[in-house]
Design a protein around this motif. Sequence first.
Motif, PDB file in Angstrom:
ATOM      1  N   ALA A   9      39.127  31.338  54.839  1.00 24.24           N
ATOM      2  CA  ALA A   9      39.301  31.577  53.404  1.00 24.24           C
ATOM      3  C   ALA A   9      38.848  30.360  52.608  1.00 24.24           C
ATOM      4  CB  ALA A   9      40.758  31.891  53.100  1.00 24.24           C
ATOM      5  N   GLY A  10      38.304  30.632  51.427  1.00 20.20           N
ATOM      6  CA  GLY A  10      37.824  29.546  50.585  1.00 20.20           C
ATOM      7  C   GLY A  10      38.342  29.652  49.165  1.00 20.20           C
ATOM      8  N   LEU A  11      37.923  28.723  48.343  1.00 18.41           N
ATOM      9  CA  LEU A  11      38.379  28.663  46.959  1.00 18.41           C
ATOM     10  C   LEU A  11      37.991  29.920  46.176  1.00 18.41           C
ATOM     11  CD1 LEU A  11      38.290  25.591  44.661  1.00 18.41           C
ATOM     12  CD2 LEU A  11      37.333  27.722  43.823  1.00 18.41           C
ATOM     13  N   HIS A  12      36.803  30.456  46.427  1.00 14.59           N
ATOM     14  CA  HIS A  12      36.370  31.638  45.675  1.00 14.59           C
ATOM     15  C   HIS A  12      37.267  32.835  45.963  1.00 14.59           C
ATOM     16  CE1 HIS A  12      33.124  29.180  44.510  1.00 14.59           C
ATOM     17  NE2 HIS A  12      32.325  29.404  45.544  1.00 14.59           N
ATOM     18  N   LEU A  13      37.664  33.001  47.229  1.00 21.03           N
ATOM     19  CA  LEU A  13      38.589  34.082  47.566  1.00 21.03           C
ATOM     20  C   LEU A  13      39.913  33.881  46.836  1.00 21.03           C
ATOM     21  CD1 LEU A  13      39.580  36.530  49.168  1.00 21.03           C
ATOM     22  CD2 LEU A  13      40.157  34.962  51.051  1.00 21.03           C
ATOM     23  N   HIS A  14      40.387  32.653  46.808  1.00 25.03           N
ATOM     24  CA  HIS A  14      41.653  32.379  46.134  1.00 25.03           C
ATOM     25  C   HIS A  14      41.561  32.663  44.638  1.00 25.03           C
ATOM     26  CE1 HIS A  14      43.097  29.492  49.548  1.00 25.03           C
ATOM     27  NE2 HIS A  14      43.104  30.772  49.891  1.00 25.03           N
ATOM     28  N   ALA A  15      40.459  32.291  44.028  1.00 23.86           N
ATOM     29  CA  ALA A  15      40.281  32.593  42.609  1.00 23.86           C
ATOM     30  C   ALA A  15      40.268  34.096  42.375  1.00 23.86           C
ATOM     31  CB  ALA A  15      38.999  31.962  42.092  1.00 23.86           C
ATOM     32  N   ASP A  16      39.639  34.837  43.268  1.00 21.02           N
ATOM     33  CA  ASP A  16      39.605  36.294  43.135  1.00 21.02           C
ATOM     34  C   ASP A  16      41.006  36.892  43.283  1.00 21.02           C
ATOM     35  OD1 ASP A  16      36.887  36.278  42.726  1.00 21.02           O
ATOM     36  OD2 ASP A  16      36.374  36.792  44.802  1.00 21.02           O
ATOM     37  N   GLU A  17      41.826  36.293  44.136  1.00 22.86           N
ATOM     38  CA  GLU A  17      43.197  36.795  44.295  1.00 22.86           C
ATOM     39  C   GLU A  17      44.018  36.563  43.027  1.00 22.86           C
ATOM     40  OE1 GLU A  17      43.727  36.419  49.150  1.00 22.86           O
ATOM     41  OE2 GLU A  17      44.062  34.631  47.908  1.00 22.86           O
ATOM     42  N   VAL A  18      43.771  35.464  42.351  1.00 21.89           N
ATOM     43  CA  VAL A  18      44.453  35.225  41.079  1.00 21.89           C
ATOM     44  C   VAL A  18      43.915  36.175  40.015  1.00 21.89           C
ATOM     45  CG1 VAL A  18      44.925  33.533  39.269  1.00 21.89           C
ATOM     46  CG2 VAL A  18      44.967  32.838  41.668  1.00 21.89           C
ATOM     47  N   VAL A  19      42.614  36.407  40.003  1.00 24.63           N
ATOM     48  CA  VAL A  19      42.021  37.374  39.070  1.00 24.63           C
ATOM     49  C   VAL A  19      42.650  38.755  39.268  1.00 24.63           C
ATOM     50  CG1 VAL A  19      39.915  38.670  38.553  1.00 24.63           C
ATOM     51  CG2 VAL A  19      39.838  36.184  38.714  1.00 24.63           C
ATOM     52  N   ALA A  20      42.882  39.138  40.520  1.00 21.21           N
ATOM     53  CA  ALA A  20      43.503  40.435  40.792  1.00 21.21           C
ATOM     54  C   ALA A  20      44.901  40.507  40.178  1.00 21.21           C
ATOM     55  CB  ALA A  20      43.570  40.680  42.297  1.00 21.21           C
ATOM     56  N   ALA A  21      45.627  39.402  40.218  1.00 12.93           N
ATOM     57  CA  ALA A  21      46.957  39.368  39.606  1.00 12.93           C
ATOM     58  C   ALA A  21      46.852  39.505  38.087  1.00 12.93           C
ATOM     59  CB  ALA A  21      47.671  38.075  39.983  1.00 12.93           C
ATOM     60  N   LEU A  22      45.879  38.831  37.488  1.00 10.35           N
ATOM     61  CA  LEU A  22      45.678  38.944  36.042  1.00 10.35           C
ATOM     62  C   LEU A  22      45.278  40.360  35.659  1.00 10.35           C
ATOM     63  CD1 LEU A  22      43.705  35.616  35.410  1.00 10.35           C
ATOM     64  CD2 LEU A  22      46.107  36.068  34.859  1.00 10.35           C
ATOM     65  N   ASP A  23      44.402  40.956  36.441  1.00 12.94           N
ATOM     66  CA  ASP A  23      43.992  42.331  36.165  1.00 12.94           C
ATOM     67  C   ASP A  23      45.174  43.289  36.297  1.00 12.94           C
ATOM     68  OD1 ASP A  23      41.396  41.565  35.677  1.00 12.94           O
ATOM     69  OD2 ASP A  23      40.651  42.108  37.669  1.00 12.94           O
ATOM     70  N   GLY A  24      46.045  43.009  37.262  1.00 14.48           N
ATOM     71  CA  GLY A  24      47.230  43.844  37.433  1.00 14.48           C
ATOM     72  C   GLY A  24      48.131  43.792  36.218  1.00 14.48           C
ATOM     73  N   LEU A  25      48.308  42.605  35.650  1.00 14.48           N
ATOM     74  CA  LEU A  25      49.110  42.474  34.434  1.00 14.48           C
ATOM     75  C   LEU A  25      48.485  43.245  33.282  1.00 14.48           C
ATOM     76  CD1 LEU A  25      50.043  38.677  34.540  1.00 14.48           C
ATOM     77  CD2 LEU A  25      51.620  40.607  34.767  1.00 14.48           C
ATOM     78  N   ALA A  26      47.167  43.134  33.148  1.00 15.59           N
ATOM     79  CA  ALA A  26      46.474  43.850  32.075  1.00 15.59           C
ATOM     80  C   ALA A  26      46.596  45.353  32.268  1.00 15.59           C
ATOM     81  CB  ALA A  26      45.010  43.424  32.028  1.00 15.59           C
ATOM     82  N   GLY A  27      46.526  45.798  33.515  1.00 18.69           N
ATOM     83  CA  GLY A  27      46.669  47.226  33.796  1.00 18.69           C
ATOM     84  C   GLY A  27      48.050  47.739  33.469  1.00 18.69           C
ATOM     85  N   ASP A  28      49.081  46.932  33.799  1.00 17.12           N
ATOM     86  CA  ASP A  28      50.445  47.314  33.452  1.00 17.12           C
ATOM     87  C   ASP A  28      50.611  47.457  31.945  1.00 17.12           C
ATOM     88  OD1 ASP A  28      51.051  47.226  36.123  1.00 17.12           O
ATOM     89  OD2 ASP A  28      52.043  45.265  36.041  1.00 17.12           O
ATOM     90  N   ARG A  29      50.018  46.520  31.218  1.00 16.64           N
ATOM     91  CA  ARG A  29      50.115  46.564  29.758  1.00 16.64           C
ATOM     92  C   ARG A  29      49.409  47.789  29.202  1.00 16.64           C
ATOM     93  NH1 ARG A  29      46.339  42.475  27.473  1.00 16.64           N
ATOM     94  NH2 ARG A  29      44.931  44.235  27.766  1.00 16.64           N
ATOM     95  N   ASP A  30      48.214  48.071  29.711  1.00 19.08           N
ATOM     96  CA  ASP A  30      47.471  49.216  29.206  1.00 19.08           C
ATOM     97  C   ASP A  30      48.195  50.520  29.505  1.00 19.08           C
ATOM     98  OD1 ASP A  30      45.558  47.475  28.311  1.00 19.08           O
ATOM     99  OD2 ASP A  30      44.199  47.785  30.008  1.00 19.08           O
ATOM    100  N   GLN A  31      48.794  50.597  30.707  1.00 21.43           N
ATOM    101  CA  GLN A  31      49.503  51.814  31.081  1.00 21.43           C
ATOM    102  C   GLN A  31      50.717  52.029  30.175  1.00 21.43           C
ATOM    103  OE1 GLN A  31      50.801  51.887  35.154  1.00 21.43           O
ATOM    104  NE2 GLN A  31      51.132  54.084  35.159  1.00 21.43           N
ATOM    105  N   ALA A  32      51.373  50.932  29.814  1.00 21.14           N
ATOM    106  CA  ALA A  32      52.536  51.036  28.941  1.00 21.14           C
ATOM    107  C   ALA A  32      52.144  51.142  27.470  1.00 21.14           C
ATOM    108  CB  ALA A  32      53.440  49.819  29.138  1.00 21.14           C
ATOM    109  N   ARG A  33      50.866  50.910  27.181  1.00 21.42           N
ATOM    110  CA  ARG A  33      50.361  50.948  25.812  1.00 21.42           C
ATOM    111  C   ARG A  33      51.153  50.014  24.904  1.00 21.42           C
ATOM    112  NH1 ARG A  33      49.116  57.427  24.862  1.00 21.42           N
ATOM    113  NH2 ARG A  33      47.674  57.645  26.621  1.00 21.42           N
ATOM    114  N   GLY A  34      51.473  48.859  25.448  1.00 19.08           N
ATOM    115  CA  GLY A  34      52.247  47.891  24.685  1.00 19.08           C
ATOM    116  C   GLY A  34      51.370  46.783  24.154  1.00 19.08           C
TER     117      GLY A  34
END
Length: 320
Positions: free
Chosen positions: A119-144
């Motif tokens: 594993a490298g830094l780019h994979l780790h950055a992508d894993e954090v991006v996935a967490a950020l995208d998950g938060l955005a998805g939760d917000r969009d689903q809740a329409r908040g």
Amino acid sequence: MNRHHPSKPALVSPVPWTDSFLFEFHGVALASRASPSVALLNATRYTSKTRSSWHWFLIHDPIAVDLLISTRDGGTLMTVFVLVHGAWHGMWAWDRVTPLLHQAGARTVMPTLTLDGDAGLHLHADEVVAALDGLAGDRDQARGAADDVILVGHSYAGLVVRQAADLRPHLVSHIVLFDGWAGGDGHSLFDLAPDSLVTAARAAAEARGGGTTVPAPPPGAFGITDSADAAWLADRLIPQPLRTFTEPTRLTGAVDKIPGTGVYCRPMTYPFDRFADELGYRSIPLDAPHNVMLSHPEAVARLLLQAADDLDYENEKLER
């Protein structure tokens, strides 16, 4: 969270130079504010930075406030801390900090960085991006309404969170680094580190990590000297893929438009103050060892909540 308060506090004094008011309720200080963020943590006094939409915050201990959330246009807003652990660690690195943030009403998300294989830094950055995208998805689903997201990195994760923020700048309100390694496009941790650290890490990888992983240093290398804490940490540290230290960051410059705070621990082990200064981040010294989340969780929580409060104040100034 409990929004019930049995009676209205009594005004103690206005503090006009900070646009604030202090109140007292049953001998405990309260402060008025209007923000989706948290109050500055102080057992005896807090001055808010806002004028409108008053809410009461009962400060019941030095770390937390009773009430966090205010509403705007019918939507509930909350500060979300995305906490990213450093090398040789896991999400457990924040175990002593997260209860304090939750007690203050904040939400936390802790991505686990893959430490298997190559594993490298780019994979780790992508894993954090996935967490950020998950938060955005939760917000969009809740329409908040959009929550304020504060992206936090410790040590090696300073490089990780900055690359992740560069990929999703619209999802990150603020970056906080605790003793964080950080540089410009194309810099790896080994590029930023002194030769002595690079040599020692490579030698350890060759001798005990099959040339691909760096064995975990002892707890003392993280500044942990308390015997109980050292034993707790030693049981959890795991080898770190060497590639995470050699892979250069990829930055477009988008991350440089996101405000940041760099907390550097004293006495310093590496020039973390300089990294923050060169990025234009606000630098804050903290008398604590490198593994500050373990040794000083209250201080970490206090600084994170202050960053949230400062962010909200800046947002309100822009809205006026």
